[in-house]
Design a protein around this motif. Structure first.
Motif, mmCIF file in Angstrom:
data_model
loop_
_atom_site.group_PDB
_atom_site.id
_atom_site.type_symbol
_atom_site.label_atom_id
_atom_site.label_comp_id
_atom_site.label_asym_id
_atom_site.label_seq_id
_atom_site.Cartn_x
_atom_site.Cartn_y
_atom_site.Cartn_z
ATOM 1 N N ILE A 131 -9.075 11.142 12.307
ATOM 2 C CA ILE A 131 -7.787 11.634 11.801
ATOM 3 C C ILE A 131 -7.937 13.043 11.228
ATOM 4 O O ILE A 131 -7.061 13.898 11.390
ATOM 5 C CB ILE A 131 -7.225 10.683 10.724
ATOM 6 N N SER A 132 -9.068 13.316 10.577
ATOM 7 C CA SER A 132 -9.270 14.635 9.956
ATOM 8 C C SER A 132 -9.267 15.740 11.005
ATOM 9 O O SER A 132 -8.856 16.867 10.736
ATOM 10 C CB SER A 132 -10.571 14.662 9.157
ATOM 11 N N ARG A 133 -9.731 15.430 12.214
ATOM 12 C CA ARG A 133 -9.709 16.433 13.289
ATOM 13 C C ARG A 133 -8.277 16.758 13.704
ATOM 14 O O ARG A 133 -7.967 17.887 14.062
ATOM 15 C CB ARG A 133 -10.501 15.925 14.494
ATOM 16 N N LEU A 134 -7.414 15.737 13.645
ATOM 17 C CA LEU A 134 -6.008 15.959 13.991
ATOM 18 C C LEU A 134 -5.299 16.787 12.935
ATOM 19 O O LEU A 134 -4.419 17.590 13.241
ATOM 20 C CB LEU A 134 -5.285 14.614 14.130
ATOM 21 N N MET A 135 -5.686 16.586 11.681
ATOM 22 C CA MET A 135 -5.029 17.296 10.580
ATOM 23 C C MET A 135 -5.276 18.795 10.643
ATOM 24 O O MET A 135 -4.535 19.579 10.055
ATOM 25 C CB MET A 135 -5.517 16.746 9.245
ATOM 26 N N ASP A 136 -6.322 19.197 11.352
ATOM 27 C CA ASP A 136 -6.678 20.618 11.414
ATOM 28 C C ASP A 136 -5.908 21.385 12.485
ATOM 29 O O ASP A 136 -5.930 22.611 12.507
ATOM 30 C CB ASP A 136 -8.187 20.779 11.694
ATOM 31 N N ASP A 137 -5.251 20.660 13.404
ATOM 32 C CA ASP A 137 -4.677 21.351 14.560
ATOM 33 C C ASP A 137 -3.405 20.645 15.022
ATOM 34 O O ASP A 137 -3.451 19.537 15.566
ATOM 35 C CB ASP A 137 -5.708 21.387 15.694
ATOM 36 N N LYS A 138 -2.262 21.281 14.821
ATOM 37 C CA LYS A 138 -0.980 20.691 15.215
ATOM 38 C C LYS A 138 -0.892 20.491 16.723
ATOM 39 O O LYS A 138 -0.254 19.544 17.198
ATOM 40 C CB LYS A 138 0.159 21.591 14.742
ATOM 41 N N VAL B 11 7.448 12.234 9.505
ATOM 42 C CA VAL B 11 6.349 11.682 10.305
ATOM 43 C C VAL B 11 6.770 11.554 11.767
ATOM 44 O O VAL B 11 7.893 11.129 12.057
ATOM 45 C CB VAL B 11 5.922 10.299 9.753
ATOM 46 N N LYS B 12 5.835 11.923 12.682
ATOM 47 C CA LYS B 12 6.085 11.765 14.123
ATOM 48 C C LYS B 12 5.004 10.937 14.817
ATOM 49 O O LYS B 12 5.207 10.466 15.930
ATOM 50 C CB LYS B 12 6.163 13.137 14.809
ATOM 51 N N LEU B 13 3.850 10.778 14.165
ATOM 52 C CA LEU B 13 2.745 10.034 14.776
ATOM 53 C C LEU B 13 2.193 9.037 13.761
ATOM 54 O O LEU B 13 1.789 9.420 12.664
ATOM 55 C CB LEU B 13 1.642 10.991 15.235
ATOM 56 N N ILE B 14 2.194 7.754 14.134
ATOM 57 C CA ILE B 14 1.796 6.689 13.207
ATOM 58 C C ILE B 14 0.609 5.920 13.786
ATOM 59 O O ILE B 14 0.672 5.429 14.918
ATOM 60 C CB ILE B 14 2.966 5.712 12.961
ATOM 61 N N ALA C 18 0.966 9.625 9.796
ATOM 62 C CA ALA C 18 0.885 8.561 8.788
ATOM 63 C C ALA C 18 -0.136 7.533 9.255
ATOM 64 O O ALA C 18 -0.251 7.255 10.453
ATOM 65 C CB ALA C 18 2.241 7.904 8.572
ATOM 66 N N ILE C 19 -0.887 6.969 8.293
ATOM 67 C CA ILE C 19 -1.908 5.971 8.632
ATOM 68 C C ILE C 19 -1.709 4.718 7.779
ATOM 69 O O ILE C 19 -2.569 4.363 6.970
ATOM 70 C CB ILE C 19 -3.335 6.533 8.450
ATOM 71 N N PRO C 20 -0.571 4.020 7.932
ATOM 72 C CA PRO C 20 -0.307 2.839 7.105
ATOM 73 C C PRO C 20 -1.341 1.738 7.321
ATOM 74 O O PRO C 20 -1.778 1.483 8.449
ATOM 75 C CB PRO C 20 1.085 2.396 7.570
ATOM 76 N N HIS C 21 -1.727 1.073 6.221
ATOM 77 C CA HIS C 21 -2.691 -0.020 6.261
ATOM 78 C C HIS C 21 -2.676 -0.718 4.913
ATOM 79 O O HIS C 21 -2.262 -0.140 3.913
ATOM 80 C CB HIS C 21 -4.097 0.504 6.567
ATOM 81 N N ARG D 186 0.840 -1.210 0.000
ATOM 82 C CA ARG D 186 0.000 0.000 0.000
ATOM 83 C C ARG D 186 0.869 1.252 0.000
ATOM 84 O O ARG D 186 0.566 2.232 -0.711
ATOM 85 C CB ARG D 186 -0.918 -0.026 1.221
ATOM 86 N N GLU D 187 1.947 1.242 0.754
ATOM 87 C CA GLU D 187 2.855 2.394 0.798
ATOM 88 C C GLU D 187 3.545 2.593 -0.545
ATOM 89 O O GLU D 187 3.795 3.724 -0.956
ATOM 90 C CB GLU D 187 3.905 2.202 1.902
ATOM 91 N N LYS D 188 3.844 1.493 -1.219
ATOM 92 C CA LYS D 188 4.492 1.587 -2.529
ATOM 93 C C LYS D 188 3.547 2.200 -3.549
ATOM 94 O O LYS D 188 3.955 2.986 -4.413
ATOM 95 C CB LYS D 188 4.937 0.195 -2.979
ATOM 96 N N LEU D 189 2.260 1.839 -3.433
ATOM 97 C CA LEU D 189 1.250 2.410 -4.329
ATOM 98 C C LEU D 189 1.100 3.896 -4.079
ATOM 99 O O LEU D 189 1.107 4.708 -5.003
ATOM 100 C CB LEU D 189 -0.092 1.698 -4.108
ATOM 101 N N SER D 190 0.955 4.279 -2.810
ATOM 102 C CA SER D 190 0.737 5.675 -2.445
ATOM 103 C C SER D 190 1.006 5.831 -0.966
ATOM 104 O O SER D 190 0.360 5.173 -0.139
ATOM 105 C CB SER D 190 -0.714 6.072 -2.757
ATOM 106 N N ASN D 191 1.970 6.679 -0.618
ATOM 107 C CA ASN D 191 2.284 6.799 0.814
ATOM 108 C C ASN D 191 1.076 7.342 1.576
ATOM 109 O O ASN D 191 0.247 8.067 1.034
ATOM 110 C CB ASN D 191 3.537 7.651 1.040
ATOM 111 N N THR D 192 1.005 6.978 2.841
ATOM 112 C CA THR D 192 -0.176 7.289 3.660
ATOM 113 C C THR D 192 0.067 8.461 4.603
ATOM 114 O O THR D 192 -0.551 8.560 5.654
ATOM 115 C CB THR D 192 -0.595 6.053 4.471
ATOM 116 N N VAL D 193 0.975 9.357 4.224
ATOM 117 C CA VAL D 193 1.280 10.517 5.055
ATOM 118 C C VAL D 193 0.212 11.599 4.854
ATOM 119 O O VAL D 193 -0.190 11.901 3.734
ATOM 120 C CB VAL D 193 2.670 11.095 4.710
#
Length: 650
Positions: free
Chosen positions: A620-627, A597-600, A567-570, A554-561
């Motif tokens: 995750i979207s809530r986290l993306m809005d606020d460092k 990346v610091k949080l996985i 990052a949300i690898p799966h 999945r990461e090779k197809l498209s990184n999950t950062v």
């Protein structure tokens, strides 16, 4: 060069710089002069001393480091050099002398040898039918003329800025003025035939014609075409014929001329030329190959089954996808997969929807044996996002139903109602205001949201009704929270729950596990981090042996950062034995592709619980809005502290 000079404690010799940068001594001397011109505005200077070399004199190296960190051009320098060599090889009539390449690019023989190896590796991966041939100090590219042109087309389009609508190339082979003349001709023909193509597609066709013009002057012609277009009936052939007459007309023999026109028609087949809305769904099914219909119907069906999102009635989506997939299959056939200019925006703004598009990756891989790129997937995601927005508009026309529970005097309550209507306008429908003791009457009206001016305790508000306490005059924070609630309700109109999903625990809290919480972990690579947590998941029986391989695929197809160093690898497919989320926080950011990346969050999801993924992405979207929210999770030292922070975010 600046990076090396900043990091050097003393003098660094010319040969040392030359070796590290892979350029000639002459280039080093020239670049020092250019660099000093740039550095003058920062009161800095590169000093040259015979016998010692070069040293950077600066009172503020931190400023230079900051400037350097913002400049990404040096990262692409090596790629650009590879592209420049390929352009030279494909635009000269005969094979090219290595000395000529060295002089043209100001590079050493060692650097050139490295670049030749890089070209071979690139061709092996993406254009295996093209061979780099070397003989007596000269090199050339050998291959089918169609493939050679498409390779050149791909390289030149990397130099096209879609926002500025300019081709940034100016050498002895290609002139931007020539491109602009050809593009104008393509635009006129597009208008004449009422073609429904965007500016980037016009530019892409123009670039191909520019390349064809150069190659024809070298007497490099299309000899044989495996896919001929029906010249009597096909509109693509007619458009191709007109483009040939306007732009490429030469004294070719008739056979070669037909081949060139056919090739232009094939190039045109890579894009959607016509608006499909004039056709009905049934007409399209009759006209389109059955394989394309099956691919699109499988995609829509899988999304419905896995995520409770029914898009089957959206004719605009269906028609858009079948025409897009037809063009996509043609592009794949000729290895002409396109780069998306808004890939990062799609991945970060429509994270969950991009996830939905991965279904077509699996379908293409199973049905056609083809692995699509993330750029191609982003176009599918855009189609799906547009369909979801249409559904949201349809279900949200009447507005989200809101009941107000107010302990205040009627005049104050009316003021609150007016404020809400003024702020949220047509997005809401206020069904009434009630004193606390009449809350049952409010519930009988089936509101989606209850807003109260006071605490409401010991009252049975159903779980499906959202509740929020507000003040008379809404603060900016309250407005943002309420806007988020309204959007959540509108989204729930779109994602109808199936009986299969009713038993899924929607609380993200219960998906975290103390055994899969690794705070302040010292790892150096993403592979190291993913291997560690995957092994623990395997030992606990949450996943199977192939979980790590599928995550890396999945990461090779498209990184999950995502934003804020998350990052949300799966895996592409849901394949876990138990739906669970592993967490790794890092004291120091690690490199993850082109990002840090610091949080996985490692997501393991059961196949019958794929609908749960939407809840994860909402969190995750809530986290993306606020460092600051991310920092709180990263700095959590214990699992208990982490869960408390998650509860506040949820």
């Amino acid at each position: 060069m600046l990076k090396l000079l900043i990091s050097s404690e003393g003098y660094i010799t010319g040969p040392e710089l030359s070796n590290k940068l892979g350029v000639s001594d002459r280039t080093i001397r020239n670049d020092v002069g250019i660099l000093n011109y740039v550095l003058e505005q920062y009161n800095c200077q590169v000093i040259s001393k015979r016998g010692k070399g070069y040293i950077l004199k600066s009172e503020n190296k931190e400023l230079l480091n900051s400037i350097l960190s913002q400049y990404s051009g040096y990262k692409n320098q090596k790629k650009e050099r590879v592209y420049d060599i390929i352009i030279m090889l494909l635009c000269e009539k005969n094979n090219v002398d290595l000395y000529e390449i060295e002089d043209s690019l100001f590079i050493s023989r060692t650097t050139l040898e490295n670049e030749i190896q890089n070209i071979k590796e690139m061709l092996k991966s993406f254009y295996p039918s093209i061979d780099l041939r070397r003989e007596k100090g000269k090199i050339e590219l050998i291959g089918n003329e169609t493939t050679l042109r498409f390779l050149l087309n791909e390289i030149l389009m990397l130099k096209y800025d879609s926002k500025k609508q300019k081709l940034f190339i100016q050498n002895k082979y290609f002139k931007k003025e020539s491109f602009e003349v050809i593009r104008d001709n393509v635009s006129k023909i597009a208008l004449k035939y009422h073609l429904d193509i965007d500016d980037s597609a016009v530019a892409d066709i123009a670039v191909y014609l520019l390349i064809a013009k150069v190659r024809l002057k070298l007497n490099k012609r299309i000899i044989k075409l495996k896919d001929e277009v029906n010249k009597d009936n096909d509109i693509l052939y007619k458009i191709g014929e007109e483009l040939y007459k306007e732009i490429l007309e030469d004294k070719s023999e008739n056979d070669y001329k037909q081949n060139e026109i056919n090739q232009i028609a094939v190039k045109l087949s890579f894009v959607n030329l016509f608006t499909p809305l004039n056709l009905t769904r049934e007409e399209a099914k009759r006209q389109m190959p059955s394989q394309i219909i099956e691919i699109v119907e499988s995609l829509i069906s899988n999304i419905k089954d896995d995520y409770d999102l029914d898009l089957s009635m959206d004719d605009e989506l269906f028609m858009g996808l079948i025409f897009h997939v037809r063009a996509l299959i043609n592009r794949v056939k000729y290895q002409q997969l396109v780069e998306s200019p808004i890939l990062d925006m799609i991945k970060k703004q429509y994270t969950f929807i991009f996830e939905l598009s991965l279904h077509i990756y699996e379908i293409f891989k199973k049905v056609l044996g083809i692995k699509l790129t993330e750029s191609e997937l982003s176009y599918i995601a855009a189609h799906i996002a547009a369909a979801i927005e249409r559904m949201r508009l349809h279900y949200g026309k009447a507005g989200v139903k809101i009941a107000i529970i107010s302990h205040m005097a009627p005049s104050y309550t009316k003021l609150l109602v007016s404020n809400l209507k003024n702020i949220f306008s047509q997005n809401i429908e206020i069904i009434g205001s009630y004193p606390v003791y009449k809350i049952d009457e409010a519930l009988e009206e089936n509101p989606s949201i209850i807003l109260s001016t006071c605490k409401i305790e010991n009252l049975n508000i159903p779980a499906n009704i959202k509740h929020m306490e507000i003040s008379l005059v809404l603060s900016n924070e309250e407005q943002q929270i309420l806007a988020s609630l309204i959007e959540d309700v509108r989204s729930e109109f779109v994602y109808k729950k199936s009986s299969k999903a009713e038993n899924i625990d929607e609380s993200i809290i219960n998906k975290f596990n103390k055994d899969l919480f690794f705070p302040n972990l010292n790892v150096n690579t993403k592979e190291e981090a993913l291997s560690l947590i995957s092994n623990v998941m395997l030992l606990k029986g949450y996943v199977n042996n192939d979980f790590l391989d599928k995550v890396l695929e999945r990461e090779k197809l498209s990184n999950t950062v995502l934003d804020n160093m998350i990052a949300i690898p799966h895996p592409v497919e849901a394949c876990a034995n138990k739906t669970i989320i592993g967490v790794i926080s890092l004291p120091k950011a690690i490199t993850w592709g082109d990002y840090k990346v610091k949080l996985i969050f490692v997501l393991a999801v059961r196949k019958d619980e794929k609908a749960y993924m939407r809840n994860v992405f909402k969190f995750i979207s809530r986290l993306m809005d606020d460092k600051n929210k991310v920092d709180k999770l990263v700095n959590s030292k214990t699992f208990k502290e982490f869960i408390e922070s998650v509860k506040k975010l949820s």
